[in-house]
Design a protein around this motif. Structure first.
Motif, mmCIF file in Angstrom:
data_model
loop_
_atom_site.group_PDB
_atom_site.id
_atom_site.type_symbol
_atom_site.label_atom_id
_atom_site.label_comp_id
_atom_site.label_asym_id
_atom_site.label_seq_id
_atom_site.Cartn_x
_atom_site.Cartn_y
_atom_site.Cartn_z
ATOM 1 N N SER A 94 -7.921 15.501 -0.174
ATOM 2 C CA SER A 94 -7.545 14.196 0.376
ATOM 3 C C SER A 94 -7.226 13.168 -0.697
ATOM 4 N N TYR A 95 -7.632 13.404 -1.939
ATOM 5 C CA TYR A 95 -7.323 12.466 -3.013
ATOM 6 C C TYR A 95 -5.823 12.394 -3.305
ATOM 7 N N GLU A 96 -5.072 13.376 -2.854
ATOM 8 C CA GLU A 96 -3.642 13.413 -3.133
ATOM 9 C C GLU A 96 -2.823 12.614 -2.123
ATOM 10 N N VAL A 97 -3.465 12.091 -1.082
ATOM 11 C CA VAL A 97 -2.728 11.498 0.034
ATOM 12 C C VAL A 97 -3.107 10.029 0.199
ATOM 13 N N ASP A 98 -2.104 9.184 0.456
ATOM 14 C CA ASP A 98 -2.361 7.806 0.853
ATOM 15 C C ASP A 98 -2.787 7.825 2.320
ATOM 16 N N TRP A 99 -3.966 7.288 2.609
ATOM 17 C CA TRP A 99 -4.571 7.482 3.927
ATOM 18 C C TRP A 99 -3.984 6.549 4.989
ATOM 19 N N GLY B 295 -0.186 6.282 7.791
ATOM 20 C CA GLY B 295 1.175 6.674 8.101
ATOM 21 C C GLY B 295 1.353 8.162 8.367
ATOM 22 N N ILE B 296 2.616 8.570 8.421
ATOM 23 C CA ILE B 296 2.976 9.945 8.761
ATOM 24 C C ILE B 296 2.434 10.959 7.757
ATOM 25 N N PRO B 297 2.533 10.706 6.429
ATOM 26 C CA PRO B 297 1.994 11.707 5.495
ATOM 27 C C PRO B 297 0.510 12.000 5.734
ATOM 28 N N TYR B 298 -0.264 10.954 6.058
ATOM 29 C CA TYR B 298 -1.688 11.168 6.293
ATOM 30 C C TYR B 298 -1.915 11.925 7.598
ATOM 31 N N ALA B 299 -1.103 11.598 8.631
ATOM 32 C CA ALA B 299 -1.220 12.316 9.901
ATOM 33 C C ALA B 299 -0.916 13.802 9.712
ATOM 34 N N VAL B 300 0.109 14.090 8.914
ATOM 35 C CA VAL B 300 0.449 15.486 8.630
ATOM 36 C C VAL B 300 -0.694 16.174 7.888
ATOM 37 N N PHE B 301 -1.281 15.467 6.910
ATOM 38 C CA PHE B 301 -2.410 16.033 6.163
ATOM 39 C C PHE B 301 -3.570 16.361 7.094
ATOM 40 N N LEU B 302 -3.894 15.447 7.998
ATOM 41 C CA LEU B 302 -5.002 15.679 8.924
ATOM 42 C C LEU B 302 -4.740 16.892 9.808
ATOM 43 N N LEU B 303 -3.526 16.975 10.343
ATOM 44 C CA LEU B 303 -3.218 18.089 11.238
ATOM 45 C C LEU B 303 -3.248 19.416 10.493
ATOM 46 N N ARG B 304 -2.766 19.428 9.260
ATOM 47 C CA ARG B 304 -2.799 20.662 8.471
ATOM 48 C C ARG B 304 -4.219 21.050 8.086
ATOM 49 N N SER B 305 -5.089 20.048 7.966
ATOM 50 C CA SER B 305 -6.459 20.303 7.506
ATOM 51 C C SER B 305 -7.413 20.649 8.642
ATOM 52 N N LEU B 306 -7.034 20.344 9.868
ATOM 53 C CA LEU B 306 -7.933 20.582 10.988
ATOM 54 C C LEU B 306 -8.342 22.056 11.058
ATOM 55 N N ARG C 110 -8.780 -0.940 4.074
ATOM 56 C CA ARG C 110 -7.623 -1.044 3.188
ATOM 57 C C ARG C 110 -7.205 -2.503 3.037
ATOM 58 N N TRP C 111 -6.543 -2.795 1.951
ATOM 59 C CA TRP C 111 -6.037 -4.149 1.699
ATOM 60 C C TRP C 111 -5.092 -4.595 2.823
ATOM 61 N N ASP C 112 -4.295 -3.659 3.353
ATOM 62 C CA ASP C 112 -3.307 -4.023 4.380
ATOM 63 C C ASP C 112 -3.880 -4.026 5.793
#
Length: 524
Positions: A94-99, A101-112, A170-172
């Motif tokens: 997870s350190y490779e991903v900005d938590w 938006g879409i990239p994080y959603a893709v990471f979560l689905l791939r990691s499930l 997050r800041w945002d």
């Protein structure tokens, strides 16, 4: 077999900084990161706080916020593993991903369901997507609250404990659990977020890639001012020695004074309690083993010093469990050969962590040997009779008995008579020392009358508390207690109100500190 621990040179009392640094090594294992990551990130945070004009108190807050930010990864490992399978591998990735938006959603689905069959992973995806924010918020709340509770238990104040709940904000404003934004996040946490991520990326990808990623996340995940301050001075901030242990221990704010024996006992008990939160099946295990082996050591006629050493070893013996995935610890069926090999590493990992603290040399030997057996059938080093002391075998027998009377994912808890029979069988087969088994069983057989339950809990509420702390679903609680689910929910509401806990982890800590954990029943 030797009668007792070998004599050695007296070691000075450990400094508080050494014990906290040892905890950080365990956290590194739980994150799947190289040893001393947390120490390096904590030093970077301290330097960044100084760069922002922070005084010694501000630097200390940044240092310890970074050190404790990931303590919660122990307490939420069970939930994390339910969603993602191998909790350690997914945290590391997870350190490779900005938590966001879409990239994080893709990471979560791939990691499930990482490491689980495809049908099971598909089912997990459906559950997560049914309420993604709610499911993730519950897990993150447990993580953050347990980190704050642990820091508070170790004597840290509102400056550190108040920053830890913001670890996933997050800041945002797109973080969890509350969606806090901007300067609502304490400065110590804004610094910690940059230092933690940057140290990992520097190690993996080098300075230029690290700086580029930090700048890329400005205004999103990171405070723009903190991110730029780091980027401008990244080379100097990250210029730390290869072995950072001595530097971190020396610079840990206000923690160089040796602890007293009573303080040491409190610290090791706290460490053991938090290690046991890694799985609901081990809640209270270390505290129970410590009490049992201490009583057994008295029964065996060991000196008060050896009794104290064994008690501390009982609290610490499983600290290496943090470095093994809950995919192994919580598996309901038989372990594969690979999984068994990973499981059998945990005494070695415990010894590796504690070996950094010279004053715990005797405890470290005991911890390393607590799964060894007289006939050479144990692990991790297959030691046998002549290599093992009576103290080694007392801890081994206490751990064995206590584990048998606790539930495990593949079996229910055994009754004390059944556990006694198995320990006797181990002694007859030459796996455990008969004198050690006698002492442990004598200690386990003592009963004590109890007073009223704490905070006005009723007998039924204590039953419910224990089951909730052990992550038992409401429906199963109702079945086991012979009551309706509605009645269970009413009891749960009363338990939370009386104890002041806000989630399962808080309830688990209440159970531990008040002797109510399911793993510590009144001995038979």
């Amino acid at each position: 077999m030797r009668d007792r621990l070998p004599d050695g040179p007296d070691s000075p009392a450990p400094a508080r900084a050494e014990l906290l640094a040892a905890l950080s090594l365990a956290i590194d294992l739980g994150l799947g990161l190289p040893v001393e990551h947390v120490l390096r990130a904590s030093l970077v945070s301290k330097a960044l706080a100084e760069q922002f004009g922070g005084d010694e108190a501000d630097q200390a807050t940044a240092f310890y916020t970074t050190m404790f930010m990931w303590v919660g990864c122990v307490a939420d490992s069970h939930e994390y593993s339910r969603w993602f399978g191998d909790d350690i591998a997914v945290r590391s990735a997870s350190y490779e991903v900005d938590w966001t938006g879409i990239p994080y959603a893709v990471f979560l689905l791939r990691s499930l369901g990482y490491g689980r069959p495809l049908p099971q992973r598909t089912k997990m995806a459906g559950k997560l997507l049914s309420n993604p924010r709610g499911n993730l918020t519950a897990m993150i709340t447990s993580h953050c609250s347990s980190a704050a509770l642990f820091a508070s238990r170790l004597g840290f104040g509102d400056d550190v404990c108040g920053a830890l709940p913001f670890g996933f904000e997050r800041w945002d404003g797109k973080g969890l659990p509350a969606g806090a934004s901007g300067e609502q996040l304490p400065l110590a946490m804004r610094i910690t977020q940059v230092a933690d991520i940057a140290e990992v990326l520097h190690h993996r990808h080098g300075l230029d890639a690290c700086v580029a990623t930090v700048r890329e996340r400005r205004g999103g995940w990171f405070d723009p001012e903190v991110a730029e301050a780091f980027a401008v001075n990244a080379e100097a901030l990250l210029d730390l020695p290869d072995d950072v242990w001595q530097l971190a221990v020396a610079e840990a704010p206000g923690a160089q004074e040796p602890v007293t024996e009573a303080q040491l006992d409190d610290l090791v008990m706290a460490l053991g309690d938090f290690v046991d939160l890694k799985s609901p099946y081990t809640l209270g295990h270390s505290r129970a083993v410590a009490g049992l082996v201490g009583a057994a050591a008295r029964h065996a006629g060991l000196t008060p010093d050896d009794q104290a050493t064994l008690r501390r070893a009982g609290h610490l013996h499983d600290i290496g469990r943090i470095g093994v995935s809950n995919l192994v610890w919580d598996k309901p069926g038989p372990l594969t050969a690979t999984e068994r090999e990973r499981m059998q590493l945990h005494p070695f990992l415990s010894g590796r962590i504690l070996a950094r603290v010279p004053a715990l040399a005797a405890e470290t030997r005991l911890v390393l040997h607590h799964h060894e057996r007289l006939d050479g059938s144990g692990y991790p080093n297959r030691l046998s009779g002549a290599d093992l002391s009576l103290s080694d075998q007392l801890l081994a027998a206490a751990d064995r008995f206590q584990g048998l009377v606790e539930p495990r994912p593949h079996r229910a808890a055994l009754s004390p008579p059944d556990a006694t029979a198995l320990l006797r069988q181990d002694a007859r087969a030459g796996r455990l020392h008969s004198g050690a088994v006698d002492a442990v069983l004598a200690a386990a057989g003592r009963t004590s009358a109890r007073g009223a339950w704490p905070v006005g809990l009723t007998d039924r509420e204590v039953d419910v508390l224990r089951l909730v702390a052990a992550a038992t679903p409401t429906r199963e609680i109702a079945t086991r207690l012979g009551i309706t689910e509605k009645t269970v929910r009413n009891h749960i509401d009363h338990v939370f109100a009386k104890t002041g806990a806000s989630n399962r982890v808080g309830l688990s800590l209440f159970a531990l500190t008040n002797g109510l954990a399911a793993a510590t029943p009144t001995p038979a």
